[in-house]
Design a protein around this motif. Sequence first.
Motif, PDB file in Angstrom:
ATOM      1  N   VAL A   3       0.829  -1.207   0.000  1.00 51.83           N
ATOM      2  CA  VAL A   3       0.000   0.000   0.000  1.00 51.83           C
ATOM      3  C   VAL A   3       0.864   1.258   0.000  1.00 51.83           C
ATOM      4  CG1 VAL A   3      -1.675   1.307   1.380  1.00 51.83           C
ATOM      5  CG2 VAL A   3      -1.894  -1.165   1.162  1.00 51.83           C
ATOM      6  N   LEU A   7      -0.629   3.231  -3.163  1.00 54.06           N
ATOM      7  CA  LEU A   7      -1.826   4.059  -2.956  1.00 54.06           C
ATOM      8  C   LEU A   7      -1.554   5.541  -3.208  1.00 54.06           C
ATOM      9  CD1 LEU A   7      -4.797   4.317  -1.951  1.00 54.06           C
ATOM     10  CD2 LEU A   7      -3.862   4.695   0.333  1.00 54.06           C
ATOM     11  N   ILE A 334      -5.167   1.527  -6.625  1.00 51.51           N
ATOM     12  CA  ILE A 334      -5.140   0.171  -6.073  1.00 51.51           C
ATOM     13  C   ILE A 334      -5.713  -0.831  -7.091  1.00 51.51           C
ATOM     14  CG2 ILE A 334      -6.196  -1.267  -4.258  1.00 51.51           C
ATOM     15  CD1 ILE A 334      -4.446   0.497  -2.829  1.00 51.51           C
TER      16      ILE A 334
END
Length: 379
Positions: A3, A7, A334
Amino acid sequence: MQVVQILHMNKGDGQTSYARNSTVQRKSISISKPIIEKAVLELVGSNIMGIESMGIADLGCSSGPNTLLPISHIIDVIHAKPSEVTELRVSLNDLFSNDFSSIFMSLPSFYNKRKQDYDNGGDPNQHAINIYISAVPGSFYGPLFPRNSLHFVHSSFSLHWLSQVPNGLDNKGKCSISKSSPKCVLSAYSMQFQKDFSDFLRSRAQETVDGGRMVLSLMGRPSFDLTTEHEGTFYQFELLAQALMAMVSKGLIEEEKVNSFNMPYYTPYPEELNLVLDKEGSFIKDCIETFEVEWHSSGADINRNVGTFDDDQTITSSGQRLVTNTVRAVTESILEFHFGKGIIDVLFQIFEELVSEYLSNCTTTPKYTIFVISLIKKN
Ligand code: SAH
Protein backbone atom coordinates in the motif's frame (compact mmCIF):
# COMPACT_ATOMS: atom_id res chain seq x y z
CA MET A 1 0.15 -5.48 -1.86
CA GLN A 2 2.53 -2.70 -0.86
CA VAL A 3 0.00 0.00 0.00
CA VAL A 4 2.80 2.36 0.98
CA GLN A 5 4.19 2.35 -2.55
CA ILE A 6 0.98 2.10 -4.55
CA LEU A 7 -1.83 4.06 -2.96
CA HIS A 8 -2.39 7.58 -4.18
CA MET A 9 -5.46 9.60 -4.98
CA ASN A 10 -5.97 10.34 -8.71
CA LYS A 11 -3.53 13.03 -9.76
CA GLY A 12 -3.93 16.20 -11.82
CA ASP A 13 -7.21 18.03 -12.35
CA GLY A 14 -8.99 15.89 -14.95
CA GLN A 15 -12.59 14.59 -14.75
CA THR A 16 -11.70 11.70 -12.44
CA SER A 17 -8.99 13.46 -10.40
CA TYR A 18 -9.12 13.68 -6.63
CA ALA A 19 -8.85 17.47 -7.00
CA ARG A 20 -12.24 17.50 -8.77
CA ASN A 21 -13.87 14.70 -6.80
CA SER A 22 -13.25 15.37 -3.15
CA THR A 23 -16.30 17.32 -2.00
CA VAL A 24 -17.22 14.63 0.56
CA GLN A 25 -13.76 15.00 2.08
CA ARG A 26 -13.99 18.79 1.85
CA LYS A 27 -17.20 18.68 3.77
CA SER A 28 -15.55 16.58 6.45
CA ILE A 29 -12.87 19.25 6.81
CA SER A 30 -15.50 21.94 7.23
CA ILE A 31 -17.36 19.80 9.79
CA SER A 32 -14.24 19.45 11.91
CA LYS A 33 -13.35 23.15 11.69
CA PRO A 34 -14.87 24.17 15.07
CA ILE A 35 -13.17 21.20 16.75
CA ILE A 36 -9.80 22.15 15.22
CA GLU A 37 -10.37 25.78 16.23
CA LYS A 38 -11.07 24.90 19.85
CA ALA A 39 -8.01 22.64 20.08
CA VAL A 40 -5.70 25.26 18.51
CA LEU A 41 -6.99 28.03 20.77
CA GLU A 42 -6.48 25.91 23.87
CA LEU A 43 -3.02 24.99 22.65
CA VAL A 44 -1.78 28.53 21.98
CA GLY A 45 -3.36 29.65 25.24
CA SER A 46 -1.27 27.15 27.17
CA ASN A 47 2.36 27.70 28.10
CA ILE A 48 3.56 24.67 26.31
CA MET A 49 7.15 23.71 25.49
CA GLY A 50 8.59 25.56 22.47
CA ILE A 51 5.27 27.03 21.27
CA GLU A 52 7.13 30.09 19.83
CA SER A 53 8.23 27.82 17.00
CA MET A 54 5.10 25.77 16.59
CA GLY A 55 5.29 22.41 14.78
CA ILE A 56 2.16 21.47 12.82
CA ALA A 57 1.64 18.36 10.70
CA ASP A 58 -1.14 17.41 8.32
CA LEU A 59 -1.04 13.65 7.75
CA GLY A 60 -2.52 12.21 4.56
CA CYS A 61 -2.68 15.64 2.90
CA SER A 62 -3.20 14.34 -0.67
CA SER A 63 -3.24 17.04 -3.39
CA GLY A 64 -5.92 19.38 -4.68
CA PRO A 65 -8.09 22.10 -3.19
CA ASN A 66 -8.41 20.33 0.18
CA THR A 67 -4.71 20.02 0.89
CA LEU A 68 -3.99 23.45 2.31
CA LEU A 69 -7.46 24.03 3.75
CA PRO A 70 -6.92 22.66 7.28
CA ILE A 71 -3.55 24.40 7.45
CA SER A 72 -5.21 27.71 6.44
CA HIS A 73 -7.83 27.27 9.19
CA ILE A 74 -5.14 26.58 11.76
CA ILE A 75 -3.03 29.57 10.67
CA ASP A 76 -6.08 31.87 10.72
CA VAL A 77 -6.90 30.87 14.29
CA ILE A 78 -3.32 31.39 15.46
CA HIS A 79 -3.02 34.70 13.61
CA ALA A 80 -6.16 36.14 15.12
CA LYS A 81 -5.11 35.62 18.70
CA PRO A 82 -2.21 37.30 20.49
CA SER A 83 0.19 34.55 21.49
CA GLU A 84 3.86 33.67 21.81
CA VAL A 85 3.88 31.96 18.43
CA THR A 86 6.35 33.64 16.06
CA GLU A 87 6.87 30.89 13.52
CA LEU A 88 4.97 27.92 12.20
CA ARG A 89 6.78 24.84 10.90
CA VAL A 90 4.15 23.16 8.75
CA SER A 91 4.77 19.60 7.51
CA LEU A 92 2.56 18.08 4.83
CA ASN A 93 2.69 14.29 4.85
CA ASP A 94 1.41 11.66 2.47
CA LEU A 95 2.62 8.44 0.88
CA PHE A 96 5.52 8.45 -1.58
CA SER A 97 3.48 8.47 -4.79
CA ASN A 98 1.31 11.42 -3.75
CA ASP A 99 1.29 14.35 -6.17
CA PHE A 100 3.54 16.54 -4.01
CA SER A 101 4.72 18.59 -6.99
CA SER A 102 1.22 19.96 -7.56
CA ILE A 103 1.16 21.04 -3.90
CA PHE A 104 4.48 22.83 -4.39
CA MET A 105 3.09 24.59 -7.46
CA SER A 106 0.17 25.89 -5.41
CA LEU A 107 2.37 27.33 -2.66
CA PRO A 108 3.22 30.72 -4.27
CA SER A 109 -0.47 31.65 -4.48
CA PHE A 110 -1.02 30.32 -0.97
CA TYR A 111 1.81 32.50 0.39
CA ASN A 112 0.60 35.51 -1.64
CA LYS A 113 -2.95 35.13 -0.39
CA ARG A 114 -1.76 34.92 3.20
CA LYS A 115 0.41 37.99 2.75
CA GLN A 116 -2.49 39.95 1.22
CA ASP A 117 -4.87 38.88 3.99
CA TYR A 118 -2.30 39.93 6.56
CA ASP A 119 -1.52 43.26 4.84
CA ASN A 120 -5.22 44.09 4.37
CA GLY A 121 -6.35 42.56 7.59
CA GLY A 122 -6.10 45.73 9.61
CA ASP A 123 -6.75 43.77 12.76
CA PRO A 124 -4.45 45.22 15.43
CA ASN A 125 -4.52 41.87 17.25
CA GLN A 126 -2.88 40.14 14.33
CA HIS A 127 0.82 39.60 14.67
CA ALA A 128 3.47 38.63 12.16
CA ILE A 129 4.16 34.93 12.00
CA ASN A 130 6.64 33.32 9.62
CA ILE A 131 5.37 30.17 7.94
CA TYR A 132 7.71 27.40 6.73
CA ILE A 133 6.01 24.65 4.75
CA SER A 134 7.73 21.38 3.91
CA ALA A 135 6.73 17.96 2.62
CA VAL A 136 7.37 14.73 4.50
CA PRO A 137 6.70 11.64 2.37
CA GLY A 138 6.21 8.36 4.20
CA SER A 139 3.68 6.23 6.04
CA PHE A 140 2.07 7.73 9.11
CA TYR A 141 1.96 4.23 10.61
CA GLY A 142 5.62 4.66 11.49
CA PRO A 143 7.96 7.44 12.65
CA LEU A 144 7.94 10.57 10.47
CA PHE A 145 9.26 13.42 12.63
CA PRO A 146 11.95 14.05 15.27
CA ARG A 147 10.97 13.53 18.92
CA ASN A 148 8.99 16.32 20.54
CA SER A 149 8.93 18.40 17.36
CA LEU A 150 5.15 18.71 16.91
CA HIS A 151 2.56 20.77 18.76
CA PHE A 152 -0.48 20.17 16.59
CA VAL A 153 -1.25 17.16 14.42
CA HIS A 154 -4.16 17.00 12.01
CA SER A 155 -5.35 14.22 9.76
CA SER A 156 -8.47 14.20 7.68
CA PHE A 157 -10.10 11.28 5.86
CA SER A 158 -6.96 9.14 5.86
CA LEU A 159 -6.89 6.78 8.83
CA HIS A 160 -9.48 4.43 7.35
CA TRP A 161 -6.74 3.42 4.87
CA LEU A 162 -4.91 0.47 6.35
CA SER A 163 -1.17 -0.18 6.07
CA GLN A 164 -1.99 -3.43 4.25
CA VAL A 165 -4.81 -5.77 3.32
CA PRO A 166 -5.14 -8.19 6.27
CA ASN A 167 -3.23 -11.43 5.62
CA GLY A 168 -5.00 -14.66 4.63
CA LEU A 169 -8.44 -13.25 3.79
CA ASP A 170 -10.96 -15.59 2.20
CA ASN A 171 -13.56 -13.08 1.03
CA LYS A 172 -14.77 -14.50 -2.28
CA GLY A 173 -16.72 -12.14 -4.50
CA LYS A 174 -16.33 -9.23 -2.04
CA CYS A 175 -13.60 -6.65 -1.71
CA SER A 176 -14.11 -5.25 1.78
CA ILE A 177 -16.20 -5.91 4.89
CA SER A 178 -19.69 -6.89 3.86
CA LYS A 179 -22.86 -8.32 5.38
CA SER A 180 -22.20 -11.64 3.70
CA SER A 181 -18.46 -11.87 4.44
CA PRO A 182 -17.45 -14.65 6.84
CA LYS A 183 -16.95 -13.50 10.48
CA CYS A 184 -13.22 -14.17 10.22
CA VAL A 185 -12.96 -11.52 7.47
CA LEU A 186 -14.53 -8.90 9.70
CA SER A 187 -12.26 -9.86 12.56
CA ALA A 188 -9.11 -9.85 10.36
CA TYR A 189 -9.96 -6.32 9.17
CA SER A 190 -10.67 -5.20 12.73
CA MET A 191 -7.34 -6.60 14.02
CA GLN A 192 -5.44 -4.89 11.20
CA PHE A 193 -7.12 -1.57 11.97
CA GLN A 194 -6.39 -1.88 15.68
CA LYS A 195 -2.73 -2.63 15.02
CA ASP A 196 -2.40 0.23 12.53
CA PHE A 197 -4.20 2.81 14.66
CA SER A 198 -2.14 1.80 17.66
CA ASP A 199 1.10 2.16 15.63
CA PHE A 200 -0.11 5.56 14.48
CA LEU A 201 -0.75 6.75 18.04
CA ARG A 202 2.55 5.36 19.31
CA SER A 203 4.53 7.15 16.59
CA ARG A 204 2.74 10.45 17.15
CA ALA A 205 3.19 10.14 20.92
CA GLN A 206 6.98 10.21 20.40
CA GLU A 207 6.80 13.19 18.07
CA THR A 208 4.28 15.36 19.92
CA VAL A 209 5.23 17.51 22.92
CA ASP A 210 3.38 16.92 26.20
CA GLY A 211 0.12 18.86 26.10
CA GLY A 212 0.25 18.92 22.28
CA ARG A 213 -2.99 18.40 20.39
CA MET A 214 -4.23 16.12 17.67
CA VAL A 215 -7.48 16.28 15.67
CA LEU A 216 -8.25 13.26 13.50
CA SER A 217 -11.23 12.67 11.25
CA LEU A 218 -11.91 9.35 9.59
CA MET A 219 -14.69 7.31 8.09
CA GLY A 220 -16.34 4.80 10.37
CA ARG A 221 -19.58 2.98 11.07
CA PRO A 222 -22.01 3.52 13.94
CA SER A 223 -21.83 0.00 15.35
CA PHE A 224 -20.16 -3.40 15.02
CA ASP A 225 -23.04 -4.81 13.00
CA LEU A 226 -23.18 -4.23 9.29
CA THR A 227 -26.89 -3.51 9.42
CA THR A 228 -29.01 -2.39 6.49
CA GLU A 229 -29.77 0.81 8.36
CA HIS A 230 -26.08 1.73 8.29
CA GLU A 231 -25.13 0.24 4.96
CA GLY A 232 -24.25 3.67 3.53
CA THR A 233 -21.03 3.40 5.54
CA PHE A 234 -19.71 0.37 3.66
CA TYR A 235 -22.00 -0.37 0.71
CA GLN A 236 -19.98 1.50 -1.92
CA PHE A 237 -17.43 -1.33 -1.84
CA GLU A 238 -20.20 -3.93 -1.97
CA LEU A 239 -21.25 -2.30 -5.26
CA LEU A 240 -17.65 -2.22 -6.44
CA ALA A 241 -17.40 -5.98 -5.81
CA GLN A 242 -20.64 -6.47 -7.75
CA ALA A 243 -19.18 -4.50 -10.66
CA LEU A 244 -16.05 -6.66 -10.58
CA MET A 245 -18.17 -9.85 -10.57
CA ALA A 246 -20.21 -8.47 -13.50
CA MET A 247 -16.92 -8.17 -15.39
CA VAL A 248 -16.16 -11.78 -14.53
CA SER A 249 -19.53 -12.80 -16.05
CA LYS A 250 -18.65 -10.89 -19.20
CA GLY A 251 -15.32 -12.71 -19.36
CA LEU A 252 -13.36 -9.50 -18.88
CA ILE A 253 -11.64 -10.49 -15.61
CA GLU A 254 -10.73 -13.88 -14.17
CA GLU A 255 -12.80 -14.82 -11.11
CA GLU A 256 -9.63 -15.80 -9.26
CA LYS A 257 -8.34 -12.26 -9.72
CA VAL A 258 -11.46 -10.85 -8.02
CA ASN A 259 -11.34 -13.43 -5.21
CA SER A 260 -7.77 -12.41 -4.39
CA PHE A 261 -8.59 -8.69 -4.33
CA ASN A 262 -9.46 -6.75 -1.17
CA MET A 263 -9.30 -3.09 -0.29
CA PRO A 264 -6.82 -1.91 2.37
CA TYR A 265 -9.69 0.04 3.88
CA TYR A 266 -11.73 -0.33 7.07
CA THR A 267 -14.46 1.66 8.81
CA PRO A 268 -14.12 1.24 12.59
CA TYR A 269 -16.95 1.67 15.10
CA PRO A 270 -16.74 3.83 18.25
CA GLU A 271 -15.97 1.04 20.80
CA GLU A 272 -13.05 -0.04 18.64
CA LEU A 273 -11.60 3.47 18.48
CA ASN A 274 -11.98 3.86 22.24
CA LEU A 275 -10.39 0.49 22.85
CA VAL A 276 -7.24 1.37 20.91
CA LEU A 277 -7.04 4.88 22.38
CA ASP A 278 -7.35 3.52 25.94
CA LYS A 279 -4.97 0.63 25.38
CA GLU A 280 -2.26 2.70 23.69
CA GLY A 281 -2.74 5.28 26.40
CA SER A 282 -0.56 8.22 25.28
CA PHE A 283 -3.41 10.65 24.62
CA ILE A 284 -6.32 12.02 26.67
CA LYS A 285 -9.62 12.06 24.79
CA ASP A 286 -10.95 15.59 24.61
CA CYS A 287 -13.91 14.61 22.43
CA ILE A 288 -15.09 12.12 19.84
CA GLU A 289 -17.94 13.37 17.68
CA THR A 290 -19.96 11.60 15.02
CA PHE A 291 -21.23 13.18 11.82
CA GLU A 292 -22.89 12.07 8.64
CA VAL A 293 -22.17 13.19 5.09
CA GLU A 294 -24.29 12.20 2.11
CA TRP A 295 -22.77 9.98 -0.57
CA HIS A 296 -23.15 12.63 -3.19
CA SER A 297 -22.37 15.63 -1.15
CA SER A 298 -22.30 19.00 -2.75
CA GLY A 299 -22.64 21.52 0.01
CA ALA A 300 -25.65 22.09 2.18
CA ASP A 301 -26.26 18.92 4.10
CA ILE A 302 -23.82 18.80 6.98
CA ASN A 303 -25.46 17.18 9.97
CA ARG A 304 -23.69 17.79 13.19
CA ASN A 305 -24.21 14.88 15.56
CA VAL A 306 -26.15 11.92 14.35
CA GLY A 307 -29.76 11.96 15.40
CA THR A 308 -30.49 15.49 14.25
CA PHE A 309 -30.73 14.45 10.65
CA ASP A 310 -33.93 15.59 9.05
CA ASP A 311 -33.41 16.58 5.44
CA ASP A 312 -33.67 14.22 2.53
CA GLN A 313 -32.30 15.80 -0.59
CA THR A 314 -33.78 14.75 -3.85
CA ILE A 315 -31.60 12.16 -5.51
CA THR A 316 -30.50 13.84 -8.72
CA SER A 317 -29.50 12.17 -11.93
CA SER A 318 -25.93 13.37 -11.44
CA GLY A 319 -25.78 11.71 -8.03
CA GLN A 320 -24.52 8.42 -9.42
CA ARG A 321 -21.76 10.18 -11.40
CA LEU A 322 -20.66 12.06 -8.30
CA VAL A 323 -20.55 8.88 -6.22
CA THR A 324 -18.76 7.00 -9.01
CA ASN A 325 -16.08 9.64 -9.44
CA THR A 326 -15.63 10.02 -5.68
CA VAL A 327 -14.97 6.28 -5.37
CA ARG A 328 -12.88 6.15 -8.55
CA ALA A 329 -10.63 9.05 -7.51
CA VAL A 330 -9.57 7.22 -4.34
CA THR A 331 -9.48 3.57 -5.49
CA GLU A 332 -8.12 3.70 -9.03
CA SER A 333 -4.43 3.34 -8.06
CA ILE A 334 -5.14 0.17 -6.07
CA LEU A 335 -7.46 -1.32 -8.72
CA GLU A 336 -5.04 -0.55 -11.52
CA PHE A 337 -2.18 -2.25 -9.66
CA HIS A 338 -4.20 -5.46 -9.21
CA PHE A 339 -6.25 -5.66 -12.42
CA GLY A 340 -4.32 -3.50 -14.90
CA LYS A 341 -5.22 -0.16 -16.46
CA GLY A 342 -7.36 -1.69 -19.25
CA ILE A 343 -10.39 -2.55 -17.09
CA ILE A 344 -10.84 0.73 -15.26
CA ASP A 345 -13.19 2.63 -17.63
CA VAL A 346 -15.52 -0.34 -18.14
CA LEU A 347 -15.47 -1.20 -14.44
CA PHE A 348 -16.63 2.27 -13.48
CA GLN A 349 -19.29 2.34 -16.21
CA ILE A 350 -20.78 -0.80 -14.66
CA PHE A 351 -20.27 0.61 -11.17
CA GLU A 352 -22.14 3.78 -12.11
CA GLU A 353 -25.11 1.73 -13.37
CA LEU A 354 -25.16 -0.21 -10.10
CA VAL A 355 -24.94 2.99 -8.05
CA SER A 356 -27.80 4.47 -10.08
CA GLU A 357 -29.97 1.41 -9.47
CA TYR A 358 -29.05 1.37 -5.78
CA LEU A 359 -29.79 5.09 -5.28
CA SER A 360 -33.12 4.82 -7.07
CA ASN A 361 -34.16 2.10 -4.59
CA CYS A 362 -33.06 4.09 -1.53
CA THR A 363 -35.74 6.01 0.35
CA THR A 364 -33.15 8.41 1.77
CA THR A 365 -29.72 9.32 0.43
CA PRO A 366 -27.09 6.95 1.85
CA LYS A 367 -24.60 8.55 4.19
CA TYR A 368 -21.03 8.05 5.25
CA THR A 369 -20.32 8.20 8.96
CA ILE A 370 -17.40 10.34 10.04
CA PHE A 371 -15.71 10.45 13.43
CA VAL A 372 -13.80 13.52 14.54
CA ILE A 373 -11.47 12.83 17.45
CA SER A 374 -9.71 15.52 19.46
CA LEU A 375 -6.82 14.34 21.64
CA ILE A 376 -4.32 15.82 24.09
CA LYS A 377 -0.86 14.31 24.53
CA LYS A 378 -0.44 13.17 28.16
CA ASN A 379 2.39 14.59 30.29
N1 SAH B 1 -6.67 15.02 3.84
C1 SAH B 1 -7.13 15.10 2.47
C2 SAH B 1 -6.89 13.80 1.71
C3 SAH B 1 -7.67 12.61 2.15
S1 SAH B 1 -7.45 11.26 1.03
C4 SAH B 1 -8.59 15.46 2.45
O1 SAH B 1 -9.23 15.49 3.51
O2 SAH B 1 -9.13 15.72 1.36
C5 SAH B 1 -6.50 10.15 2.03
C6 SAH B 1 -5.02 10.39 1.88
O3 SAH B 1 -4.36 9.60 2.89
C7 SAH B 1 -4.47 9.92 0.55
O4 SAH B 1 -3.79 10.96 -0.07
C8 SAH B 1 -3.57 8.76 0.90
O5 SAH B 1 -2.45 8.64 0.06
C9 SAH B 1 -3.17 9.12 2.33
N2 SAH B 1 -2.70 7.97 3.10
C10 SAH B 1 -3.26 6.75 3.21
N3 SAH B 1 -2.52 5.94 3.97
C11 SAH B 1 -1.44 6.69 4.37
C12 SAH B 1 -0.31 6.41 5.19
N4 SAH B 1 -0.13 5.22 5.74
N5 SAH B 1 0.58 7.40 5.39
C13 SAH B 1 0.41 8.61 4.83
N6 SAH B 1 -0.65 8.94 4.05
C14 SAH B 1 -1.56 7.98 3.82
